[in-house]
Every structure is written in C-alpha cells, then in structure tokens.
Design an enzyme around this catalytic site. Structure first.
Site, PDB file in Angstrom:
ATOM      1  N   HIS A   1      -9.835   4.694  -1.237  1.00 34.44           N
ATOM      2  CA  HIS A   1      -9.174   4.578   0.066  1.00 34.44           C
ATOM      3  C   HIS A   1     -10.092   5.178   1.129  1.00 34.44           C
ATOM      4  O   HIS A   1     -11.010   5.919   0.820  1.00 34.44           O
ATOM      5  CB  HIS A   1      -7.843   5.340   0.039  1.00 34.44           C
ATOM      6  N   GLY A   2      -9.759   4.880   2.397  1.00 34.40           N
ATOM      7  CA  GLY A   2     -10.505   5.500   3.492  1.00 34.40           C
ATOM      8  C   GLY A   2     -11.918   4.986   3.618  1.00 34.40           C
ATOM      9  O   GLY A   2     -12.850   5.747   3.854  1.00 34.40           O
TER      10      GLY A   2
ATOM     11  N   GLY B   1      -8.443   7.543   7.946  1.00 31.21           N
ATOM     12  CA  GLY B   1      -8.723   7.747   9.363  1.00 31.21           C
ATOM     13  C   GLY B   1     -10.189   8.074   9.572  1.00 31.21           C
ATOM     14  O   GLY B   1     -11.020   7.813   8.692  1.00 31.21           O
TER      15      GLY B   1
ATOM     16  N   THR C   1      -8.551   1.765   9.540  1.00 32.37           N
ATOM     17  CA  THR C   1      -8.868   2.333  10.861  1.00 32.37           C
ATOM     18  C   THR C   1      -9.847   1.500  11.695  1.00 32.37           C
ATOM     19  O   THR C   1      -9.586   1.220  12.865  1.00 32.37           O
ATOM     20  CB  THR C   1      -9.420   3.763  10.685  1.00 32.37           C
TER      21      THR C   1
ATOM     22  N   SER D   1     -13.104   3.135   5.977  1.00 30.90           N
ATOM     23  CA  SER D   1     -13.603   3.113   7.363  1.00 30.90           C
ATOM     24  C   SER D   1     -14.534   4.298   7.565  1.00 30.90           C
ATOM     25  O   SER D   1     -14.173   5.432   7.226  1.00 30.90           O
ATOM     26  CB  SER D   1     -12.442   3.258   8.354  1.00 30.90           C
TER      27      SER D   1
ATOM     28  N   ASN E   1     -10.115   0.232   0.403  1.00 36.94           N
ATOM     29  CA  ASN E   1      -9.078   0.044   1.423  1.00 36.94           C
ATOM     30  C   ASN E   1      -9.654   0.302   2.803  1.00 36.94           C
ATOM     31  O   ASN E   1     -10.285   1.338   3.026  1.00 36.94           O
ATOM     32  CB  ASN E   1      -7.935   1.032   1.201  1.00 36.94           C
TER      33      ASN E   1
ATOM     34  N   ASP F   1       0.847  -1.198   0.000  1.00 41.36           N
ATOM     35  CA  ASP F   1       0.000   0.000   0.000  1.00 41.36           C
ATOM     36  C   ASP F   1       0.889   1.257   0.000  1.00 41.36           C
ATOM     37  O   ASP F   1       1.963   1.258   0.629  1.00 41.36           O
ATOM     38  CB  ASP F   1      -0.849  -0.068   1.282  1.00 41.36           C
ATOM     39  N   HIS F   2       0.461   2.307  -0.663  1.00 48.60           N
ATOM     40  CA  HIS F   2       1.054   3.657  -0.547  1.00 48.60           C
ATOM     41  C   HIS F   2       2.576   3.741  -0.521  1.00 48.60           C
ATOM     42  O   HIS F   2       3.141   4.391   0.377  1.00 48.60           O
ATOM     43  CB  HIS F   2       0.580   4.306   0.756  1.00 48.60           C
TER      44      HIS F   2
HETATM   45  P1  13P Z   1      -8.973   3.912   6.563  1.00 49.04           P
HETATM   46  O1  13P Z   1      -7.921   3.776   7.629  1.00 49.04           O
HETATM   47  O2  13P Z   1      -9.642   5.219   6.618  1.00 49.04           O
HETATM   48  O3  13P Z   1      -9.890   2.740   6.540  1.00 49.04           O
HETATM   49  O4  13P Z   1      -8.192   3.909   5.163  1.00 49.04           O
HETATM   50  C1  13P Z   1      -7.380   2.826   4.819  1.00 49.04           C
HETATM   51  C2  13P Z   1      -6.658   3.079   3.538  1.00 49.04           C
HETATM   52  O5  13P Z   1      -7.106   3.829   2.699  1.00 49.04           O
HETATM   53  C3  13P Z   1      -5.393   2.356   3.324  1.00 49.04           C
HETATM   54  O6  13P Z   1      -4.692   2.809   2.217  1.00 49.04           O
END
Ligand code: 13P
Length: 298
Positions: free
Chosen positions: A206-207, A179, A231, A209, A228, A80-81
C-alpha cells in the site's frame, strides 16, 4: 474484461511485474484507469475505499463492475481496507472478485478471527481476500493511523497469520505509508525478503504514491505483486479541477470532467510503466495465462 484478482496477481507474480490497483470515486476515476490500461495494453484493478463506498454505495460498485466487464483489457474490482462485514457482504453479493478484510486495527487474536471469518465468506462466493498484518500509518480519505500506532509486519507472525486465516494475498508494512511521505521513503527490504521467503501468497504494498521507481522495482523483485495507488491520482484530479476554475465564466462541465480524467490518466499510465505491466494484458488473455512466465526464484 472482468478478471479474477487471483489470476491477475498470480500471473503478475510468475512474470515478475505487478498489478496497479487504483482507488476510484466516480466515473472519471474509473475512465482514467480503463483508458490508461487499454492504451497501454495493461491489466489493472479498480479499487473502492470504504469512505468512497459510503458515498457512492451500490451504484459505485455497479459502475466499476460494468466498466471492468466492458474493458478491452483484464480488469478486476476490489474492496479496499474494509473492517465492515456488512460492506464485505454487499461487495461479494454484487460480484466483486476480491476484498481486503482489514482487521489491522484489532488486537492480533481478533484480527485473526475477523479475517478468517471474512475469508471463509469470500471463498464461499468465489472471491479472494487480501489482509494486512502490521499496521500502515498515514491518512486515506477519512481514515487516519498515527505514526506511533504503525507497526512493521513481523515475518514469523505473518506466516502464522496466513496459515490460520487462509488469506490469498498479504499486505505488508515495511516503512510504506498512506498519503504523502513526510521525508525520504525508507523501505525495509530485508524484512520484505524474509517475508517473501517464508510466505507463498502474493504480497501487496500500500502507499505507492511517492515511492521512487527504484524502490518499486526492488519491491517487485522481492515478490510484491500489487501496488495500491490513491494520493497522486486524487491530487491530479483536484489540480485539474482547480485549473478549470474561472471566476469570470461558468466552465463547460464536460470539458472539466475530461481534463480531470486526462490528468489522472497520465499519472496512472506512468505507474503502469513502473509496475512493468505495460503490454502484459495478452498474458492474462492467453489460454496459457500463468504458465508462460519465469519463476520468482523462491
Ligand atoms: P496512497 O494514497 O499513498 O497512494 O496509498 C493508497 C493505498 O494504499 C490504498 O489502500
């Protein structure tokens, strides 16, 4: 079974569901993803963040690959990233099926050059590449991007970026954050629809959560094939550890590890349901994988 990320994403895209990619840090995290996916007959991805890689190194990569190989459902492993050529090379040498080349912190021209080079490298090893255009804000492990540095994906720039870099999947920024969402999440679905119309590679969000189910479903309808998640799973892990703590008595470590795994598995199972991938592992195992589905209506 260890499966190519390209196959997972293409089959999901054709059949209008999405693959959950879960960030893992250790054996418990890996087991939680695999237990959830096997119980629900769902494909899934194990994902290693650079901070987690800095901690776990090649042993963490080996753990994920071996767990994916022996899983009873299709599973891939993804870096990832990453903005580090060294880490990307190490991941590819170890046999990871995909990486994210993240040059989103660089000026556009440099992002293009970095991503193009990493894509050439990955393709030469039979792996595929996800990249990001625009910039997602929020904090993930030790990496933070301030809200003011965040940038939504420009659809026309995204077309040019995919054409020039030849990446295989594109992470879009449409109001999603890493996050916790500080206020009600607001995703720019018009922007997503425009990107989908112009671009042919699978899209990634992404993100995930904290995103409500209706937003996830709409994103899938508009072409998102991978979400993805970190969190919420990490939080479940930490909460389970806190609950196991008893100042009067030294806890049974294996019991603590098991309860943390179960807590993470619950969150992951719920995400797999929402992503629509439950019961879909047979599509990937079938010799007709990728040929059975409906089209995205593009
Ligand atoms: P969250 O932590 O917001 O679920 O995002 C995870 C993410 O995008 C990993 O690359």
């Amino acid at each position: 079974m260890l499966t190519s990320t390209g196959e997972l994403l293409e089959t999901a895209r054709r059949n209008l569901y999405a693959i959950g990619a879960f960030n893992v840090y250790n054996l418990e995290g890996v087991q939680a993803v695999i237990d959830a996916a096997e119980a629900l007959q769902s494909p899934a991805m194990l994902q290693i963040h650079p901070s987690s890689l800095a901690h776990g190194g090649s042993a963490l990569i080996a753990l994920c690959l071996e767990a994916a190989r022996t899983a009873k459902v299709p599973m891939s492993v993804h870096l990832d990233h990453s903005n580090s050529e060294k880490d990307i090379r190490a991941a590819l040498e170890a046999g990871m099926p995909s990486i994210m080349a993240d040059g989103s912190h660089l000026p556009y021209e440099q992002n293009l050059i970095f991503t193009r080079e990493m894509t050439k490298l990955a393709h030469s090893k039979g792996a595929i590449v996800e990249a990001e255009i625009g910039r997602i804000s929020g904090t993930e492990d030790e990496l933070s991007v301030e809200e003011k540095e965040a940038k939504m994906t420009d659809p026309d720039q995204a077309v040019e970026f995919v054409r020039q870099t030849k990446v295989d999947a594109l992470a879009v920024t449409i109001g999603n954050v890493h996050g916790e969402y500080k206020s009600e999440p607001r995703l720019d679905f018009d922007r997503l629809a425009k990107i989908r119309k112009l671009i042919d590679v699978p899209l990634v969000l992404h993100g995930a959560s904290g995103l409500p189910e209706h937003m996830i479903s709409r994103s899938i309808q508009l072409g998102v094939s991978k979400f993805n998640v970190n969190t919420e799973v990490r939080k479940a892990y930490v909460e389970a550890l806190k609950e196991s703590f008893n100042p009067q008595k030294s806890p049974d470590l294996l019991k603590v590890m098991k309860s943390a795994t179960t807590a993470m598995q619950e969150i992951i199972s719920n995400k797999l349901e929402i992503f629509g991938s439950v019961g879909k592992s047979y599509l990937h195992q079938s010799p007709y994988a990728g040929m059975l589905g409906v089209t995205t209506g593009k």
